[in-house]
Motif scaffolding. Structure first.
Motif, PDB file in Angstrom:
ATOM      1  N   VAL A   1       0.759  -1.033   0.149  1.00  0.00           N
ATOM      2  CA  VAL A   1       0.134   0.044   0.182  1.00  0.00           C
ATOM      3  C   VAL A   1       0.952   1.249   0.051  1.00  0.00           C
ATOM      4  O   VAL A   1       0.499   2.249  -0.739  1.00  0.00           O
ATOM      5  CB  VAL A   1      -1.023  -0.131   1.330  1.00  0.00           C
ATOM      6  N   LEU A   2       2.152   1.049   0.629  1.00  0.00           N
ATOM      7  CA  LEU A   2       3.123   2.474   0.884  1.00  0.00           C
ATOM      8  C   LEU A   2       3.565   2.619  -0.699  1.00  0.00           C
ATOM      9  O   LEU A   2       3.704   3.736  -0.886  1.00  0.00           O
ATOM     10  CB  LEU A   2       4.185   1.941   1.677  1.00  0.00           C
ATOM     11  N   GLY A   3       3.544   1.606  -1.408  1.00  0.00           N
ATOM     12  CA  GLY A   3       4.076   1.943  -2.663  1.00  0.00           C
ATOM     13  C   GLY A   3       2.883   2.321  -3.823  1.00  0.00           C
ATOM     14  O   GLY A   3       3.084   2.807  -4.784  1.00  0.00           O
ATOM     15  N   GLY A   4       1.725   2.125  -3.363  1.00  0.00           N
ATOM     16  CA  GLY A   4       0.663   2.761  -4.241  1.00  0.00           C
ATOM     17  C   GLY A   4      -0.445   1.695  -4.611  1.00  0.00           C
ATOM     18  O   GLY A   4      -1.426   1.989  -5.470  1.00  0.00           O
ATOM     19  N   VAL A   5      -0.130   0.364  -4.301  1.00  0.00           N
ATOM     20  CA  VAL A   5      -1.136  -0.699  -4.663  1.00  0.00           C
ATOM     21  C   VAL A   5      -2.145  -1.027  -3.600  1.00  0.00           C
ATOM     22  O   VAL A   5      -1.688  -1.453  -2.642  1.00  0.00           O
ATOM     23  CB  VAL A   5      -0.083  -1.890  -5.231  1.00  0.00           C
ATOM     24  N   LEU A   6      -3.445  -0.772  -4.085  1.00  0.00           N
ATOM     25  CA  LEU A   6      -4.423  -1.178  -3.226  1.00  0.00           C
ATOM     26  C   LEU A   6      -4.944  -2.631  -3.526  1.00  0.00           C
ATOM     27  O   LEU A   6      -4.830  -3.477  -2.316  1.00  0.00           O
ATOM     28  CB  LEU A   6      -5.526  -0.024  -3.388  1.00  0.00           C
ATOM     29  N   THR A   7      -5.274  -2.913  -4.593  1.00  0.00           N
ATOM     30  CA  THR A   7      -5.444  -4.306  -4.866  1.00  0.00           C
ATOM     31  C   THR A   7      -4.940  -4.571  -6.041  1.00  0.00           C
ATOM     32  O   THR A   7      -4.074  -3.705  -6.616  1.00  0.00           O
ATOM     33  CB  THR A   7      -7.043  -4.542  -4.920  1.00  0.00           C
ATOM     34  N   GLU A   8      -5.218  -5.685  -6.794  1.00  0.00           N
ATOM     35  CA  GLU A   8      -4.422  -5.939  -7.962  1.00  0.00           C
ATOM     36  C   GLU A   8      -4.747  -5.217  -9.217  1.00  0.00           C
ATOM     37  O   GLU A   8      -4.032  -4.821  -9.966  1.00  0.00           O
ATOM     38  CB  GLU A   8      -4.592  -7.430  -8.380  1.00  0.00           C
ATOM     39  N   GLN A   9      -6.081  -4.718  -9.203  1.00  0.00           N
ATOM     40  CA  GLN A   9      -6.514  -4.190 -10.442  1.00  0.00           C
ATOM     41  C   GLN A   9      -6.256  -2.482 -10.109  1.00  0.00           C
ATOM     42  O   GLN A   9      -6.174  -1.697 -10.922  1.00  0.00           O
ATOM     43  CB  GLN A   9      -7.928  -4.003 -10.486  1.00  0.00           C
ATOM     44  N   ILE A  10      -6.340  -1.929  -8.730  1.00  0.00           N
ATOM     45  CA  ILE A  10      -6.213  -0.534  -8.673  1.00  0.00           C
ATOM     46  C   ILE A  10      -4.943  -0.330  -7.976  1.00  0.00           C
ATOM     47  O   ILE A  10      -4.574  -0.894  -6.749  1.00  0.00           O
ATOM     48  CB  ILE A  10      -7.622  -0.134  -7.516  1.00  0.00           C
ATOM     49  N   SER A  11      -4.398   0.642  -8.424  1.00  0.00           N
ATOM     50  CA  SER A  11      -2.994   0.952  -7.968  1.00  0.00           C
ATOM     51  C   SER A  11      -2.737   2.519  -8.480  1.00  0.00           C
ATOM     52  O   SER A  11      -3.223   3.129  -9.458  1.00  0.00           O
ATOM     53  CB  SER A  11      -1.659   0.284  -8.374  1.00  0.00           C
ATOM     54  N   PHE A  12      -2.081   3.337  -7.428  1.00  0.00           N
ATOM     55  CA  PHE A  12      -1.891   4.627  -7.677  1.00  0.00           C
ATOM     56  C   PHE A  12      -0.231   5.049  -8.051  1.00  0.00           C
ATOM     57  O   PHE A  12       0.355   4.406  -7.355  1.00  0.00           O
ATOM     58  CB  PHE A  12      -2.349   5.551  -6.468  1.00  0.00           C
ATOM     59  N   ALA A  13      -0.016   5.807  -8.725  1.00  0.00           N
ATOM     60  CA  ALA A  13       1.275   6.322  -9.108  1.00  0.00           C
ATOM     61  C   ALA A  13       1.554   7.344  -8.110  1.00  0.00           C
ATOM     62  O   ALA A  13       1.346   8.458  -8.137  1.00  0.00           O
ATOM     63  CB  ALA A  13       1.577   6.673 -10.568  1.00  0.00           C
ATOM     64  N   PHE A  14       2.169   7.047  -6.932  1.00  0.00           N
ATOM     65  CA  PHE A  14       2.158   8.071  -5.781  1.00  0.00           C
ATOM     66  C   PHE A  14       3.213   8.905  -6.003  1.00  0.00           C
ATOM     67  O   PHE A  14       3.084  10.121  -5.702  1.00  0.00           O
ATOM     68  CB  PHE A  14       2.636   7.068  -4.416  1.00  0.00           C
ATOM     69  N   PRO A  15       4.464   8.566  -6.981  1.00  0.00           N
ATOM     70  CA  PRO A  15       5.225   9.863  -7.073  1.00  0.00           C
ATOM     71  C   PRO A  15       4.528  11.222  -7.941  1.00  0.00           C
ATOM     72  O   PRO A  15       4.821  12.005  -7.701  1.00  0.00           O
ATOM     73  CB  PRO A  15       6.375   8.992  -7.948  1.00  0.00           C
ATOM     74  N   PHE A  16       3.544  10.607  -8.649  1.00  0.00           N
ATOM     75  CA  PHE A  16       2.988  11.557  -9.578  1.00  0.00           C
ATOM     76  C   PHE A  16       2.242  12.417  -8.659  1.00  0.00           C
ATOM     77  O   PHE A  16       2.231  13.660  -8.768  1.00  0.00           O
ATOM     78  CB  PHE A  16       2.069  11.035 -10.442  1.00  0.00           C
ATOM     79  N   ILE A  17       1.425  11.826  -7.645  1.00  0.00           N
ATOM     80  CA  ILE A  17       0.679  12.769  -6.616  1.00  0.00           C
ATOM     81  C   ILE A  17       1.346  13.607  -6.045  1.00  0.00           C
ATOM     82  O   ILE A  17       1.353  14.838  -5.695  1.00  0.00           O
ATOM     83  CB  ILE A  17      -0.328  11.882  -6.043  1.00  0.00           C
ATOM     84  N   SER A  18       2.595  13.037  -5.457  1.00  0.00           N
ATOM     85  CA  SER A  18       3.439  13.633  -4.518  1.00  0.00           C
ATOM     86  C   SER A  18       4.141  14.947  -5.181  1.00  0.00           C
ATOM     87  O   SER A  18       4.378  15.890  -4.629  1.00  0.00           O
ATOM     88  CB  SER A  18       4.195  13.111  -3.362  1.00  0.00           C
ATOM     89  N   ALA A  19       4.320  14.519  -6.463  1.00  0.00           N
ATOM     90  CA  ALA A  19       5.028  15.712  -7.325  1.00  0.00           C
ATOM     91  C   ALA A  19       4.149  16.780  -7.550  1.00  0.00           C
ATOM     92  O   ALA A  19       4.402  18.005  -7.438  1.00  0.00           O
ATOM     93  CB  ALA A  19       5.513  15.078  -8.664  1.00  0.00           C
TER      94      ALA A  19
END
Lengths: 124, 288, 96
Positions: free
Chosen positions: C61-79
């Motif tokens: 989850v810290l890397g942005g992966v919630l489940t297998e289908q849904i994942s966020f590119a956290f670097p993009f949001i934080s940038a």
């Protein structure tokens, strides 16, 4: 049906690009068109370099989840081509910038973009 | 030569000459087909599970690291020479009018008042998102496709978009000093990151975090555990592969990527800057 | 040495690096930005981060992966957040 290797087709495209670039640089009069032909020529060379790393039925040289360590070295495309092309692109950028700057100065000096007039030293 | 002059016999001669060149080029390519030795590429493919999963990044900054350092200098040569040519007329072309008159030429007239509504409201969000996308590309360079140079080009295109869309009121208004500082930061970081490797193993830009080659018998010295942790731990990843889970680290590669990105931002934006505003010591972007 | 949490730090570091670089780039921006545009940028950033997905080899989850289908590119949001923050720091700085 004749099977044609993908690499061969890429080489054909690359040599077409190179020849179009050479022809444009030689026979077109406009300096901007000469610059465009020059970038076409370097694109052809880049394409040829990239396709040298072609492996039949290969995969991207990025280790993806679930990949096998023993199969990956055989299947992955060779990376030296793209690696050298990255350098080549950087050099192409700086060369294009210098050429464009020189063309701007020639235009300011002669008021024309025609190479034939610039060579004769005619002002417009 | 003009294209009109190529009629008749001259055109035939030109076509035959081009055909001969074409045949020469393609036959030399065909001789290469299938004759390329896998060589160092295969070595890096074999080692991929021990360092950055993006093989191109590890090859570019490990095997060709020193080469890439010089290459980042080449782009600066391009920037400096184009600034010299168009900026202040240092070349001194014969018959060129005085520098003042060249500088007094009207700058690009961008009428932001009559800008289309779509451009007016969406150019700024797009610029910000492009910047963020560039940073995503550079930070995930070692795990997926991407890298420092790509990030630099994306951010430079954001800069150019901002300048073209908003003219002198550009929101992303990097000044000359800032651009030079970015470039210096990038190149300095790239060069200095080689120091830890040099101090421990006598190899400049040795990847102390991943420490690939110390298993070789001919390798001179071992990297201390502390260096390995400082540079290796922050980028440690679990690779779930067919054979099991491997803990790999890219070492100094992500830092080098960031340095390369800043270097490219500095150089390419300087080129754009020189083309758009010209280069003089008076305040840039100010109408005279 | 200190045991650093989490074990796989490489999933967190890109987010932090992107944030810092975002602040650096954000200080280069000038002019005002309305709250409506800020909200638009944040919303579009969130949307884009779902489209880009977390980089491969990111699992937690810290890397942005919630489940297998849904994942966020956290670097993009934080940038994105970093750029907006850096821009607001610059307010009042003006031109040189």
């Amino acid at each position: 049906m004749i099977e044609v290797s993908l690499q061969l087709l890429t080489f054909l495209a690359a040599s077409l690009l190179i020849i179009i670039g050479i022809a444009g640089m030689l026979f077109l009069d406009n300096l901007i068109k000469k610059l465009i032909s020059f970038t076409l020529l370097s694109d052809g060379v880049n394409l040829a370099l990239v396709s040298l790393g072609y492996v039949p039925g290969g995969i991207v040289p990025i280790l993806e989840p679930g990949a096998s360590i023993s199969d990956f070295p055989k299947e992955a495309a060779l990376i030296f081509g793209p690696g050298i092309v990255l350098t080549n692109i950087v050099i192409g950028v700086s060369t294009t910038a210098i050429l464009a700057a020189l063309i701007i100065m020639l235009y300011k000096r002669y008021g024309t973009l025609k190479a034939s007039k610039v060579l004769k030293g005619e002002m417009e | 030569m003009e294209i009109k002059e190529l009629r008749g016999l001259r055109g035939v001669v030109a076509a035959v000459a081009l055909l001969i060149i074409f045949v020469g080029v393609i036959s030399s390519f065909i001789q290469l087909e299938g004759n390329v030795a896998r060589g160092i590429s295969e070595e890096y493919n074999k080692l991929a599970y021990r360092m950055a999963p993006n093989n191109l990044a590890s090859w570019l900054y490990d095997y060709r690291g020193f080469d890439t350092l010089i290459e980042t200098g080449v782009i600066y040569v391009g920037a400096v020479v184009s600034v010299m040519v168009i900026g202040r007329g240092l070349v001194g072309l014969k018959g060129m009018r005085e520098e003042e008159e060249v500088a007094a030429a009207p700058p690009i007239a961008l009428k932001t008042e009559t800008m289309p509504v779509l451009l007016k409201y969406f150019a700024l969000p797009v610029v910000i998102l492009l910047l963020a996308y560039g940073l995503l590309v550079v930070t995930s360079a070692s795990t997926s496709g991407g890298g420092g140079f790509q990030c630099g080009v994306i951010i430079s295109s954001a800069y150019l978009l901002s300048v073209v869309a908003y003219g002198r009121r550009s929101p992303l208004n990097m000044r000359k000093k800032a651009l030079v500082a970015f470039g210096a930061l990038g190149w300095g970081l790239y060069t200095l990151i080689g120091l830890p490797g040099y101090l421990t193993t006598n190899f400049w830009q040795y990847n102390v975090g991943a420490d690939l080659w110390s298993g070789l018998p001919s390798f001179p010295a071992a990297v201390p555990e502390a260096f390995r942790q400082i540079f290796g731990e922050p980028f440690k990843l679990a690779l779930h592969l067919e054979e099991g889970v491997y803990y790999a680290t890219s070492g100094i590669l992500p830092i080098i990527n960031v340095a390369e990105a800043f270097n490219v931002i500095g150089a390419i934006c300087l080129i754009f800057f020189a083309f758009v505003y010209g280069w003089s010591d008076s305040a840039e972007g100010v109408e005279k | 040495m200190i045991v650093i949490f989490p074990e796989v730090l490489g999933e967190v570091t890109p987010t932090l690096v992107a944030f810092v670089l975002g602040v650096i780039l954000g200080t280069q921006m000038e002019g005002k930005i309305s709250s409506r545009t800020t909200a638009l940028v944040l919303f579009m950033g969130l949307l884009a981060s779902i489209l880009f997905e977390a980089p491969i080899h990111f699992w937690s989850v810290l890397g942005g992966v919630l489940t297998e289908q849904i994942s966020f590119a956290f670097p993009f949001i934080s940038a994105t957040i970093g750029i907006l923050l850096g821009k607001s720091i610059k307010k009042g700085g003006g031109s040189e």
